[in-house]
Write a protein that holds these residues in place. Structure first.
Motif, PDB file in Angstrom:
ATOM      1  N   CYS A 112       0.685  -1.093  -0.110  1.00  0.00           N
ATOM      2  CA  CYS A 112      -0.015   0.053   0.013  1.00  0.00           C
ATOM      3  C   CYS A 112       0.793   1.167  -0.034  1.00  0.00           C
ATOM      4  CB  CYS A 112      -0.837  -0.088   1.108  1.00  0.00           C
ATOM      5  SG  CYS A 112      -2.142  -1.434   1.363  1.00  0.00           S
ATOM      6  N   LYS A 113       0.324   2.422  -0.898  1.00  0.00           N
ATOM      7  CA  LYS A 113       1.079   3.470  -0.785  1.00  0.00           C
ATOM      8  C   LYS A 113       0.492   4.724  -0.092  1.00  0.00           C
ATOM      9  CE  LYS A 113       2.634   2.219  -5.446  1.00  0.00           C
ATOM     10  NZ  LYS A 113       2.802   2.508  -6.870  1.00  0.00           N
ATOM     11  N   VAL A 114       0.896   5.803  -0.019  1.00  0.00           N
ATOM     12  CA  VAL A 114       0.316   6.773   0.580  1.00  0.00           C
ATOM     13  C   VAL A 114      -1.177   7.127   0.129  1.00  0.00           C
ATOM     14  CG1 VAL A 114       0.451   9.323   1.195  1.00  0.00           C
ATOM     15  CG2 VAL A 114       2.491   7.853   1.363  1.00  0.00           C
ATOM     16  N   GLY A 115      -2.379   7.203   1.219  1.00  0.00           N
ATOM     17  CA  GLY A 115      -3.411   7.501   0.863  1.00  0.00           C
ATOM     18  C   GLY A 115      -4.338   6.164   0.840  1.00  0.00           C
ATOM     19  N   ASP A 116      -3.560   5.042   0.421  1.00  0.00           N
ATOM     20  CA  ASP A 116      -4.280   3.745   0.232  1.00  0.00           C
ATOM     21  C   ASP A 116      -4.870   3.326   1.501  1.00  0.00           C
ATOM     22  OD1 ASP A 116      -3.603   3.697  -2.303  1.00  0.00           O
ATOM     23  OD2 ASP A 116      -2.016   2.372  -2.296  1.00  0.00           O
ATOM     24  N   LYS A 117      -6.080   2.673   1.569  1.00  0.00           N
ATOM     25  CA  LYS A 117      -6.697   2.148   2.649  1.00  0.00           C
ATOM     26  C   LYS A 117      -5.914   0.892   3.247  1.00  0.00           C
ATOM     27  CE  LYS A 117     -11.475   3.474   1.647  1.00  0.00           C
ATOM     28  NZ  LYS A 117     -12.821   3.011   1.645  1.00  0.00           N
ATOM     29  N   CYS A 118      -5.937   0.614   4.700  1.00  0.00           N
ATOM     30  CA  CYS A 118      -5.088  -0.123   5.115  1.00  0.00           C
ATOM     31  C   CYS A 118      -5.772  -0.944   6.302  1.00  0.00           C
ATOM     32  CB  CYS A 118      -3.883  -0.025   5.501  1.00  0.00           C
ATOM     33  SG  CYS A 118      -3.944   1.786   6.459  1.00  0.00           S
ATOM     34  N   SER A 119      -5.548  -2.088   6.771  1.00  0.00           N
ATOM     35  CA  SER A 119      -6.127  -2.546   7.942  1.00  0.00           C
ATOM     36  C   SER A 119      -4.960  -2.764   9.174  1.00  0.00           C
ATOM     37  CB  SER A 119      -6.650  -3.802   7.809  1.00  0.00           C
ATOM     38  OG  SER A 119      -5.686  -4.812   7.305  1.00  0.00           O
ATOM     39  N   SER A 120      -3.826  -2.757   8.916  1.00  0.00           N
ATOM     40  CA  SER A 120      -2.667  -2.603   9.790  1.00  0.00           C
ATOM     41  C   SER A 120      -1.194  -1.951   8.979  1.00  0.00           C
ATOM     42  CB  SER A 120      -2.440  -4.089  10.201  1.00  0.00           C
ATOM     43  OG  SER A 120      -1.721  -4.805   9.086  1.00  0.00           O
ATOM     44  N   ASP A 121      -0.209  -1.836   9.971  1.00  0.00           N
ATOM     45  CA  ASP A 121       0.915  -1.220   9.593  1.00  0.00           C
ATOM     46  C   ASP A 121       1.444  -2.048   8.691  1.00  0.00           C
ATOM     47  OD1 ASP A 121       0.433   0.744  11.427  1.00  0.00           O
ATOM     48  OD2 ASP A 121       1.849   0.156  12.983  1.00  0.00           O
ATOM     49  N   GLN A 122       1.332  -3.388   8.533  1.00  0.00           N
ATOM     50  CA  GLN A 122       2.176  -4.441   7.909  1.00  0.00           C
ATOM     51  C   GLN A 122       1.518  -4.069   6.412  1.00  0.00           C
ATOM     52  OE1 GLN A 122       0.770  -5.413  10.898  1.00  0.00           O
ATOM     53  NE2 GLN A 122       3.132  -5.263  11.630  1.00  0.00           N
ATOM     54  N   ASP A 123       0.511  -3.566   6.059  1.00  0.00           N
ATOM     55  CA  ASP A 123      -0.057  -3.535   4.679  1.00  0.00           C
ATOM     56  C   ASP A 123       0.567  -2.320   3.771  1.00  0.00           C
ATOM     57  OD1 ASP A 123      -2.199  -5.123   5.182  1.00  0.00           O
ATOM     58  OD2 ASP A 123      -3.775  -3.721   5.870  1.00  0.00           O
ATOM     59  N   CYS A 124       1.220  -1.323   4.871  1.00  0.00           N
ATOM     60  CA  CYS A 124       1.752  -0.248   4.161  1.00  0.00           C
ATOM     61  C   CYS A 124       3.269  -0.490   3.649  1.00  0.00           C
ATOM     62  CB  CYS A 124       1.679   1.035   5.371  1.00  0.00           C
ATOM     63  SG  CYS A 124      -0.077   1.444   5.753  1.00  0.00           S
ATOM     64  N   GLY A 125       3.875   0.166   2.971  1.00  0.00           N
ATOM     65  CA  GLY A 125       4.973   0.149   2.429  1.00  0.00           C
ATOM     66  C   GLY A 125       6.175   0.770   3.336  1.00  0.00           C
ATOM     67  N   ALA A 126       7.375   0.780   2.948  1.00  0.00           N
ATOM     68  CA  ALA A 126       8.455   1.243   3.738  1.00  0.00           C
ATOM     69  C   ALA A 126       8.232   2.699   4.054  1.00  0.00           C
ATOM     70  CB  ALA A 126       9.695   1.043   3.056  1.00  0.00           C
ATOM     71  N   GLY A 127       8.475   3.094   5.183  1.00  0.00           N
ATOM     72  CA  GLY A 127       8.580   4.555   6.060  1.00  0.00           C
ATOM     73  C   GLY A 127       7.100   4.943   6.047  1.00  0.00           C
ATOM     74  N   LEU A 128       6.003   4.068   5.879  1.00  0.00           N
ATOM     75  CA  LEU A 128       4.649   4.203   6.122  1.00  0.00           C
ATOM     76  C   LEU A 128       4.025   3.542   7.283  1.00  0.00           C
ATOM     77  CD1 LEU A 128       3.318   4.121   2.341  1.00  0.00           C
ATOM     78  CD2 LEU A 128       4.392   6.233   3.667  1.00  0.00           C
ATOM     79  N   TYR A 129       2.965   4.140   7.760  1.00  0.00           N
ATOM     80  CA  TYR A 129       2.143   3.426   8.824  1.00  0.00           C
ATOM     81  C   TYR A 129       0.602   3.486   8.702  1.00  0.00           C
ATOM     82  CZ  TYR A 129       1.477   7.547  12.055  1.00  0.00           C
ATOM     83  OH  TYR A 129       1.080   8.742  12.329  1.00  0.00           O
ATOM     84  N   CYS A 130      -0.275   2.446   9.171  1.00  0.00           N
ATOM     85  CA  CYS A 130      -1.860   2.778   9.116  1.00  0.00           C
ATOM     86  C   CYS A 130      -2.299   3.696  10.142  1.00  0.00           C
ATOM     87  CB  CYS A 130      -2.163   1.339   9.174  1.00  0.00           C
ATOM     88  SG  CYS A 130      -3.849   1.058   8.726  1.00  0.00           S
ATOM     89  N   PHE A 131      -2.959   4.549   9.569  1.00  0.00           N
ATOM     90  CA  PHE A 131      -3.428   5.852  10.489  1.00  0.00           C
ATOM     91  C   PHE A 131      -4.906   5.993  10.265  1.00  0.00           C
ATOM     92  CE2 PHE A 131      -3.520  10.570  11.006  1.00  0.00           C
ATOM     93  CZ  PHE A 131      -3.074  10.495  12.352  1.00  0.00           C
ATOM     94  N   SER A 132      -5.649   6.044  11.483  1.00  0.00           N
ATOM     95  CA  SER A 132      -6.948   6.393  11.367  1.00  0.00           C
ATOM     96  C   SER A 132      -7.377   7.485  11.937  1.00  0.00           C
ATOM     97  CB  SER A 132      -7.725   5.008  12.089  1.00  0.00           C
ATOM     98  OG  SER A 132      -7.240   4.979  13.476  1.00  0.00           O
ATOM     99  N   CYS A 133      -6.738   8.595  12.242  1.00  0.00           N
ATOM    100  CA  CYS A 133      -7.177   9.948  12.564  1.00  0.00           C
ATOM    101  C   CYS A 133      -7.799  10.727  11.986  1.00  0.00           C
ATOM    102  CB  CYS A 133      -6.007  10.540  13.392  1.00  0.00           C
ATOM    103  SG  CYS A 133      -6.079  12.196  14.304  1.00  0.00           S
ATOM    104  N   LEU A 134      -7.557  10.688  10.558  1.00  0.00           N
ATOM    105  CA  LEU A 134      -8.379  11.845   9.776  1.00  0.00           C
ATOM    106  C   LEU A 134      -9.784  11.189   9.244  1.00  0.00           C
ATOM    107  CD1 LEU A 134      -5.344  12.121   7.375  1.00  0.00           C
ATOM    108  CD2 LEU A 134      -5.951  13.562   9.533  1.00  0.00           C
TER     109      LEU A 134
END
Length: 260
Positions: free
Chosen positions: A25-47
């Motif tokens: 997953c890239k910046v802005g892609d939906k995710c369910s956990s940090d492991q879904d996201c690419g290097a240097g990214l994490y899964c964030f649900s605040c916005l």
């Protein structure tokens, strides 16, 4: 057979819902956990106001001085800035009345700085005979809009600057402090005057700033701007609109950021 079809439909639904997984997953892609996201990214649900569900966001910035050395004028670089950097989710309560106001950050000031933020937008008010950080309205701080004494936040900045002698930090104040020399006192008490960049060294009429390397060498690494013009002469705090310009824009979704 029916169970097999159900599992296939469930798997298809998950693929449609997220579209990526396992570090793809890239910046802005939906995710369910940090492991879904690419290097240097994490899964964030605040916005929640901007996005439906969690998305991948960047956790740290790229150090521009690793891409390009620090020999250029300060104004030739871009720096990550946090809006209402003090308005932190879960910040300890300092008044007897529960806080009822918007928050903008999840991380402490120290964590923001450690993650690459180099400019902090802070709202300062007269409150309880001192200078406080408040996310308030009508130029007045209340128990239910107060976060804490400004010195607590400023000491975090001092701690970061002391530990990182090559870093420059900018503070942009939405200023509602009317106490005589109130800001001067709190910055002095926090130890930040040791790094103060003087107004006399700031460029006029849009000229270039000093070289970053010289600012570091001279230990003039803290730039402070106020929204009150008179404080430039009375306290030596730069009036922001003598030195800044601001772009006007609106973003209605995180994906819209890529269009700017």
């Amino acid at each position: 057979m029916e169970k097999t079809i159900s599992w296939v439909l469930l798997a298809a639904a998950l693929i449609l819902a997220f579209g990526c997984s396992k570090g793809e997953c890239k910046v802005g892609d939906k995710c369910s956990s940090d492991q879904d996201c690419g290097a240097g990214l994490y899964c964030f649900s605040c916005l929640k106001k901007v996005t439906a569900g969690a998305i991948c966001v960047r956790s740290t910035t790229t150090n521009q001085f690793q891409l390009l050395n620090n020999s250029l004028p300060f104004n030739k670089y871009a720096f990550l800035t946090t809006h209402n950097a003090f308005a932190i989710d879960g910040y300890p309560q300092h008044t007897p009345i529960p806080r009822v106001t918007e928050t903008n950050q999840e991380d402490s000031i120290t964590t923001q700085l450690n993650n690459g933020v180099r400019a902090l937008m802070l709202d300062v008010y007269d409150f309880q005979g001192d200078v406080w950080m408040c996310h308030s309205f009508s130029g007045k701080c209340y128990d239910f809009t107060a976060f804490g004494p400004a010195i607590d936040f400023l000491k975090e900045i001092e701690g970061f600057m002391s530990a990182n002698p090559s870093e420059i930090v900018t503070i942009i104040l939405e200023d509602y402090v009317n106490a005589d020399k109130g800001l001067t006192k709190v910055f002095t008490d926090a130890g930040l005057m040791n790094y103060w960049f003087p107004v006399s060294g700031m460029p006029k009429n849009g000229g270039d700033w000093p070289l970053v390397s010289d600012m570091v060498k001279n230990d003039q690494r803290l730039l402070v701007f106020t929204s009150i013009s008179s404080k430039e002469s009375s306290e030596g705090i730069a009036y922001q609109w003598n030195y800044m310009v601001e772009n006007q824009c609106k973003v209605f979704s995180v994906h819209g950021l890529s269009e700017l």
